[in-house]
Motif scaffolding. Structure first.
Motif, short mmCIF file in Angstrom:
data_model
loop_
_atom_site.label_atom_id
_atom_site.label_comp_id
_atom_site.label_asym_id
_atom_site.label_seq_id
_atom_site.Cartn_x
_atom_site.Cartn_y
_atom_site.Cartn_z
N LYS A 23 32.51 38.18 28.72
CA LYS A 23 33.00 37.83 30.05
C LYS A 23 34.48 37.49 29.86
O LYS A 23 34.84 36.76 28.94
N ASP A 40 41.00 35.07 38.92
CA ASP A 40 40.34 35.09 40.24
C ASP A 40 41.20 35.73 41.32
O ASP A 40 40.68 36.20 42.33
N GLU A 43 40.01 39.32 42.01
CA GLU A 43 38.57 39.47 42.19
C GLU A 43 38.25 40.82 42.85
O GLU A 43 38.93 41.25 43.79
N GLY A 44 37.24 41.50 42.31
CA GLY A 44 36.80 42.77 42.87
C GLY A 44 37.58 43.98 42.41
O GLY A 44 37.24 45.10 42.77
N ASP A 135 36.47 44.85 34.02
CA ASP A 135 35.93 45.52 35.21
C ASP A 135 35.90 44.57 36.41
O ASP A 135 36.29 43.39 36.31
N SER A 136 35.44 45.08 37.54
CA SER A 136 35.46 44.29 38.78
C SER A 136 34.51 43.09 38.74
O SER A 136 34.61 42.20 39.58
N ASN A 137 33.60 43.06 37.76
CA ASN A 137 32.71 41.92 37.57
C ASN A 137 33.19 41.00 36.45
O ASN A 137 32.44 40.14 35.97
N ASN A 138 34.41 41.21 36.01
CA ASN A 138 35.06 40.41 34.96
C ASN A 138 34.40 40.52 33.59
O ASN A 138 34.44 39.59 32.79
N GLN A 139 33.85 41.70 33.30
CA GLN A 139 33.36 42.01 31.97
C GLN A 139 34.44 42.81 31.24
O GLN A 139 35.04 43.72 31.82
N THR A 141 35.73 45.63 29.10
CA THR A 141 35.21 46.97 28.77
C THR A 141 36.06 47.69 27.73
O THR A 141 35.65 48.72 27.21
N LYS A 166 34.25 50.01 36.45
CA LYS A 166 33.85 49.90 37.87
C LYS A 166 34.02 48.49 38.38
O LYS A 166 33.98 47.55 37.71
#
Length: 166
Positions: A23, A40, A43-44, A135-139, A141, A166
């Protein structure tokens, strides 16, 4: 931690090494307008984050210009270039270079990004060259800690990773 050199001399990286699958750590940096910015704020969106020692050096300038060009071609990807440069210097440099598609952010105040992403060089309080795609989920990659700070990163791999996130 990643083994990194600066002008062929080993450096000590302070903080935690970030790995693919982690994360993304949050951080607080300053915008060119001296406003606090965190992860933040994006975000997205997919974030392509580049850590550089200073936009006032040849490799860092070329890297930021390249990602500025590429950012215009990518949808839902925000490119962030983070350095220890003062926000005033970043704003001046971006205006002179026509940088409009990259957010240049300053970590000079607290080294929050440098420590959170393990790129703060203890010996000179600059950031080591690295790229992170989040990514858009804050993982996380994609990660590249460039082994020699004065070398260019793998642009193609980072751009491809950002396009595929993504």
């Amino acid at each position: 931690m990643a083994n990194v050199t600066f002008s062929q001399e080993p450096v000590t990286l302070v903080g935690n090494e970030v790995k693919v699958g982690d994360k993304a750590p949050n951080f607080t940096v300053l915008s060119n307008e001296l406003k606090e910015v965190t992860l933040d704020n994006y975000e997205g969106k997919v974030k392509l984050i580049t850590a550089v020692p200073s936009v006032d050096t040849g490799v860092c300038a070329a890297e930021t210009r390249r990602f500025n060009e590429e950012a215009a071609k990518m949808e839902n990807v925000q490119v962030l270039t983070i350095s220890m440069d003062l926000p005033f210097a970043q704003a001046r440099w971006c205006a002179a270079e026509g940088i409009e598609n990259v957010d240049t952010l300053s970590d000079h105040k607290d080294a929050s990004f440098g420590e959170s992403y393990g790129v703060l060089m203890k010996e000179n309080r600059l950031l080591a060259r690295a790229i992170f795609v989040v990514d858009s989920n804050n993982q996380v990659t994609y990660v590249e800690y460039v082994p020699e700070v004065t070398d260019h990163p793998n642009y193609e791999a980072a751009i491809e990773a950002a396009k595929n996130a993504k």
